[in-house]
Design a protein around this motif. Structure first.
Motif, PDB file in Angstrom:
ATOM      1  N   VAL A   1       3.803 -20.311  -3.832  1.00 51.54           N
ATOM      2  CA  VAL A   1       3.279 -18.945  -3.834  1.00 51.54           C
ATOM      3  C   VAL A   1       1.775 -18.994  -3.596  1.00 51.54           C
ATOM      4  N   LEU A   2       1.282 -18.091  -2.748  1.00 52.88           N
ATOM      5  CA  LEU A   2      -0.139 -18.000  -2.437  1.00 52.88           C
ATOM      6  C   LEU A   2      -0.691 -16.689  -2.983  1.00 52.88           C
ATOM      7  N   LEU A   3      -1.760 -16.784  -3.775  1.00 53.00           N
ATOM      8  CA  LEU A   3      -2.445 -15.601  -4.299  1.00 53.00           C
ATOM      9  C   LEU A   3      -3.696 -15.346  -3.464  1.00 53.00           C
ATOM     10  N   VAL A   4      -3.918 -14.102  -3.083  1.00 54.31           N
ATOM     11  CA  VAL A   4      -5.072 -13.730  -2.261  1.00 54.31           C
ATOM     12  C   VAL A   4      -5.758 -12.531  -2.906  1.00 54.31           C
ATOM     13  N   ALA A   5      -7.033 -12.691  -3.288  1.00 49.29           N
ATOM     14  CA  ALA A   5      -7.819 -11.604  -3.880  1.00 49.29           C
ATOM     15  C   ALA A   5      -8.686 -10.981  -2.802  1.00 49.29           C
ATOM     16  N   LEU A   6      -8.459  -9.674  -2.552  1.00 47.63           N
ATOM     17  CA  LEU A   6      -9.178  -8.974  -1.499  1.00 47.63           C
ATOM     18  C   LEU A   6     -10.297  -8.106  -2.076  1.00 47.63           C
ATOM     19  N   GLN A   7     -11.247  -7.766  -1.206  1.00 47.96           N
ATOM     20  CA  GLN A   7     -12.414  -7.007  -1.650  1.00 47.96           C
ATOM     21  C   GLN A   7     -12.113  -5.526  -1.881  1.00 47.96           C
ATOM     22  N   ASN A   8     -10.899  -5.099  -1.617  1.00 46.10           N
ATOM     23  CA  ASN A   8     -10.517  -3.709  -1.896  1.00 46.10           C
ATOM     24  C   ASN A   8      -9.758  -3.596  -3.221  1.00 46.10           C
ATOM     25  N   ASN A   9     -10.016  -4.568  -4.135  1.00 47.46           N
ATOM     26  CA  ASN A   9      -9.401  -4.570  -5.472  1.00 47.46           C
ATOM     27  C   ASN A   9      -7.888  -4.779  -5.430  1.00 47.46           C
ATOM     28  N   VAL A  10      -7.416  -5.547  -4.470  1.00 49.55           N
ATOM     29  CA  VAL A  10      -5.988  -5.792  -4.310  1.00 49.55           C
ATOM     30  C   VAL A  10      -5.703  -7.283  -4.405  1.00 49.55           C
ATOM     31  N   LEU A  11      -4.656  -7.607  -5.167  1.00 46.09           N
ATOM     32  CA  LEU A  11      -4.141  -8.967  -5.218  1.00 46.09           C
ATOM     33  C   LEU A  11      -2.838  -9.010  -4.435  1.00 46.09           C
ATOM     34  N   LEU A  12      -2.817  -9.820  -3.388  1.00 42.66           N
ATOM     35  CA  LEU A  12      -1.620 -10.015  -2.582  1.00 42.66           C
ATOM     36  C   LEU A  12      -0.945 -11.319  -3.001  1.00 42.66           C
ATOM     37  N   THR A  13       0.375 -11.270  -3.112  1.00 44.28           N
ATOM     38  CA  THR A  13       1.150 -12.464  -3.435  1.00 44.28           C
ATOM     39  C   THR A  13       2.097 -12.752  -2.281  1.00 44.28           C
ATOM     40  N   TYR A  14       1.942 -13.958  -1.680  1.00 43.15           N
ATOM     41  CA  TYR A  14       2.745 -14.341  -0.522  1.00 43.15           C
ATOM     42  C   TYR A  14       3.703 -15.462  -0.876  1.00 43.15           C
ATOM     43  N   ASN A  15       4.850 -15.456  -0.224  1.00 36.37           N
ATOM     44  CA  ASN A  15       5.694 -16.637  -0.187  1.00 36.37           C
ATOM     45  C   ASN A  15       5.023 -17.624   0.754  1.00 36.37           C
ATOM     46  N   ALA A  16       4.585 -18.761   0.228  1.00 34.56           N
ATOM     47  CA  ALA A  16       3.809 -19.707   1.034  1.00 34.56           C
ATOM     48  C   ALA A  16       4.642 -20.377   2.119  1.00 34.56           C
ATOM     49  N   LEU A  17       5.959 -20.303   2.016  1.00 36.29           N
ATOM     50  CA  LEU A  17       6.805 -20.955   2.997  1.00 36.29           C
ATOM     51  C   LEU A  17       6.989 -20.128   4.256  1.00 36.29           C
ATOM     52  N   ASP A  18       7.172 -18.807   4.088  1.00 30.17           N
ATOM     53  CA  ASP A  18       7.435 -17.987   5.273  1.00 30.17           C
ATOM     54  C   ASP A  18       6.459 -16.827   5.468  1.00 30.17           C
ATOM     55  N   GLY A  19       5.509 -16.640   4.523  1.00 24.00           N
ATOM     56  CA  GLY A  19       4.490 -15.614   4.690  1.00 24.00           C
ATOM     57  C   GLY A  19       4.895 -14.213   4.297  1.00 24.00           C
ATOM     58  N   THR A  20       6.065 -14.032   3.722  1.00 25.68           N
ATOM     59  CA  THR A  20       6.469 -12.694   3.291  1.00 25.68           C
ATOM     60  C   THR A  20       5.680 -12.274   2.052  1.00 25.68           C
ATOM     61  N   VAL A  21       5.356 -10.994   1.969  1.00 25.85           N
ATOM     62  CA  VAL A  21       4.608 -10.456   0.839  1.00 25.85           C
ATOM     63  C   VAL A  21       5.557 -10.238  -0.331  1.00 25.85           C
ATOM     64  N   LEU A  22       5.259 -10.893  -1.452  1.00 27.10           N
ATOM     65  CA  LEU A  22       6.098 -10.763  -2.641  1.00 27.10           C
ATOM     66  C   LEU A  22       5.659  -9.610  -3.528  1.00 27.10           C
ATOM     67  N   ASP A  23       4.350  -9.343  -3.560  1.00 27.84           N
ATOM     68  CA  ASP A  23       3.861  -8.280  -4.440  1.00 27.84           C
ATOM     69  C   ASP A  23       2.461  -7.864  -3.998  1.00 27.84           C
ATOM     70  N   THR A  24       2.117  -6.619  -4.299  1.00 26.76           N
ATOM     71  CA  THR A  24       0.781  -6.077  -4.055  1.00 26.76           C
ATOM     72  C   THR A  24       0.326  -5.348  -5.320  1.00 26.76           C
ATOM     73  N   ILE A  25      -0.773  -5.795  -5.905  1.00 29.21           N
ATOM     74  CA  ILE A  25      -1.250  -5.232  -7.171  1.00 29.21           C
ATOM     75  C   ILE A  25      -2.668  -4.720  -6.993  1.00 29.21           C
ATOM     76  N   GLU A  26      -2.923  -3.463  -7.387  1.00 23.33           N
ATOM     77  CA  GLU A  26      -4.273  -2.896  -7.384  1.00 23.33           C
ATOM     78  C   GLU A  26      -4.813  -2.978  -8.811  1.00 23.33           C
ATOM     79  N   TRP A  27      -5.653  -3.998  -9.053  1.00 25.36           N
ATOM     80  CA  TRP A  27      -6.103  -4.229 -10.426  1.00 25.36           C
ATOM     81  C   TRP A  27      -7.112  -3.196 -10.918  1.00 25.36           C
ATOM     82  N   ALA A  28      -7.768  -2.491 -10.007  1.00 19.41           N
ATOM     83  CA  ALA A  28      -8.854  -1.598 -10.415  1.00 19.41           C
ATOM     84  C   ALA A  28      -8.350  -0.331 -11.113  1.00 19.41           C
ATOM     85  N   ARG A  29      -7.104   0.071 -10.879  1.00 19.07           N
ATOM     86  CA  ARG A  29      -6.623   1.329 -11.463  1.00 19.07           C
ATOM     87  C   ARG A  29      -6.607   1.276 -12.987  1.00 19.07           C
TER      88      ARG A  29
END
Length: 590
Positions: A21-49
């Protein structure tokens, strides 16, 4: 391999769950979670809310400056301008605020100091977080104990931090070009590098924490440091650190300057299975493994600085030349799991030394040119044949094997090509005048000639003296062996590609690899070497990798790794040819 587009700048990323699993922290307050094997998005979390719900307008409509992961604690540390540091546990979805003075904070006090950047220790057991503030303070937090552990006032305003993999050290880069190495537990300085070259963009340690990479000028300069302070820290994991180990008495201060004691890499040749051979100005020849970057063995030592290396894979023969006029041929073979070099030929040329050398395709003869006179020597006997080729002094020339006739040697002389027999250097009575599409500068010299495009053409490289003289490359058809005088032209439909070529590197699979005039490592498919729009741009190496040595020394291994001789090191770019990028050339833009 997969590619994913993101909407905002990535501040940090990390692998978890055994790198699945790959975690990606973006500058728009979003944490993206990817399946590292095929690149599918597992989850999208907006931590700022939830953060805004708890702390109100403090974080409303704000975007973070930077963030860093500590996966062992399931924590993301986030920096907002003028605010406390936010520690978000993304597994439990809980928040804590840390300020400059006390550590854990209720968030009610006004923060007078802003954070430039911050960094967790990379030791899995550590809970240390270091932050560089605009006040020029360094603050070390222990997030398990929830308090400030150490504060160093006026340490410096650092904007680049990098932690060593062993967790013991971090590097801090300032805007004035200074780099300091700190002990991660005490914030004591253990090493300082001062440089007049500013604009540090990246700092990174190697895998065993004994080297530091320092990239400046938006990637146009890369230095490699091996501080003694890091080498002294190579102690057993279980051993106890004593205060004397990291006392200020051990602090070293160095100035960035050329080290005359470093042995410079002067020649490169590619072995098999990614291994490569290095020749240095201290007369030594080494075999390296590109997988680990470590020397496999020192093969031998010649008499002076190595000027040329050439390895013939089929016969496992290595030809090496030094500035004292010595030429050796060694057979490299594996004996009892160790690589050995056995000498099979030796020759010394007085006067000019060895100007050119090449082995025939059968590897039973070697041509040696000295004092502008070329002769052929059988490898076994070492006695020269009667025939020879004489060249005009001060005029450049080059040799290569005829790619389709193993008995023929090609000699190129400025804009003339002649064919000779490998048997005794007798002329085949073929002289070809090359009618180039563009005139050469008067001082341009022929630097090399090599077969390309599955042996269907030759490429000629010319260069001059000084930065204003642009290197030139031309491709011509493979010379015919029928006697007589002929005239040939550069292959017009291939010249558009040649015009983008500064230095031809070699072939890898279906690609011809070269350094482009725009500074990029480029390639073109052998079947489409005629359209400038089909040139692939792979990566742009730092300028000092291609300018540090008096002459370019670049090669490509059989695994596709690109090798750069950089002072006393060899920079290995792995998977550099795997991707290509769209690059708009200045001429096209105009």
């Amino acid at each position: 391999m997969w590619t994913a587009g993101i909407q905002k700048e990535c501040m940090d990323l990390a692998f978890v769950d055994d790198e699945r699993v790959l975690l990606v922290a973006l500058q728009n307050n979003v944490l993206l979670t990817y399946n590292a094997l095929d690149g599918t998005v597992l989850d999208t979390i907006e931590w700022a809310r939830r953060l805004q719900g708890r702390y109100g307008d403090k974080f409303k409509s704000k975007f973070p400056l930077t963030a860093t992961f500590k996966t062992e604690l399931s924590t993301l540390a986030i920096v907002y301008r003028g605010q406390d540091i936010v520690l978000w546990n993304y597994e439990e979805d809980t928040y804590q605020l840390y300020n400059h003075d006390t550590g854990l904070s209720d968030g009610l006090t006004v923060q007078m100091a802003s954070v430039n950047t911050l960094l967790f220790s990379r030791s899995p057991e550590s809970s240390l977080l270091v932050a560089s503030y605009t006040l020029a303070d360094l603050v070390l937090f222990d997030v398990r104990l929830k308090k400030v552990k150490v504060t160093v006032s006026k340490a410096g305003a650092y904007y680049r931090l990098s932690a060593s993999p062993d967790g013991r050290t971090f590097a801090a880069g300032a805007n004035d070009g200074t780099i300091k190495l700190y002990d991660f537990e005490t914030l004591r300085v253990v090493y300082t590098i001062r440089s007049e070259d500013h604009a540090i963009t990246t700092l990174a340690f190697n895998h065993d924490s004994v080297r530091l990479f320092d990239i400046r000028g938006n990637g146009r300069s890369c230095r490699v440091w091996e501080p003694a302070a890091l080498l002294r820290r190579e102690i057993e994991t279980e051993s106890v650190r004593t205060p004397s180990t990291y006392s200020r008495d051990n602090h070293e201060d160095v100035i960035d300057r050329n080290d005359d004691n470093v042995s410079i890499v002067t020649a490169l040749a590619c072995h098999k299975e990614g291994r490569y051979i290095v020749g240095k100005n201290d007369a030594t020849v080494w075999l390296f493994d590109s997988h680990s970057g470590k020397a496999v063995t020192q093969h031998f030592k010649l008499h002076a600085s190595i000027t040329k290396l050439g390895f013939h894979k089929e016969h496992a023969l290595l030809i090496s030349v030094d500035t004292a006029g010595y030429l050796f041929v060694h057979r490299l073979q594996l004996e009892r799991d160790e690589w050995c070099a056995k000498e099979v030929f030796q020759h010394q040329s007085m006067g000019t030394g060895v100007q050119h050398s090449i082995m025939n395709l059968k590897c039973d003869r070697v041509l040696i040119c000295a004092n502008d006179k070329a002769a052929v020597y059988p490898i076994r006997s070492g006695q020269a044949f009667d025939g020879s080729i004489n060249h005009e002094p001060e005029v450049s020339y080059a040799f290569t094997n005829h790619p389709t006739n193993p008995n023929i040697l090609i000699s190129a002389h400025r804009q003339t090509v002649r064919l000779y027999s490998w048997q005794n250097l007798a002329s085949v009575n073929v002289e070809i005048v090359i009618n180039l599409s563009q005139d050469l500068e008067p001082d341009m010299q022929l630097r090399g000639i090599a077969p390309i495009l599955n042996n269907s053409a030759l490429i000629l490289n010319y260069s001059g003296h000084g930065p204003r003289v642009k290197p030139r490359a031309f491709s011509i058809p493979i010379p015919v062996t029928s006697p007589g005088s002929h005239e040939t032209k550069g292959i017009a439909h291939q010249q558009a590609v040649c015009d983008q070529m500064e230095y031809y590197i070699g072939s890898y699979q279906d690609l011809e690899i070269f350094l482009g005039t725009d500074g990029w490592i480029c390639s073109v498919n052998k079947t489409s070497f005629k359209d400038k729009d089909e040139v692939l741009h792979h990566f742009m190496p730092p300028s000092d990798w291609v300018r540090a040595n008096p002459r370019l020394v670049i090669n490509v291994t059989d695994l596709g790794d690109i090798l750069f001789a950089w002072k006393g090191e060899v920079a290995v770019v792995k998977h550099g040819l795997d991707k290509d990028y769209e690059v708009k050339r200045v001429a096209d833009a105009l």
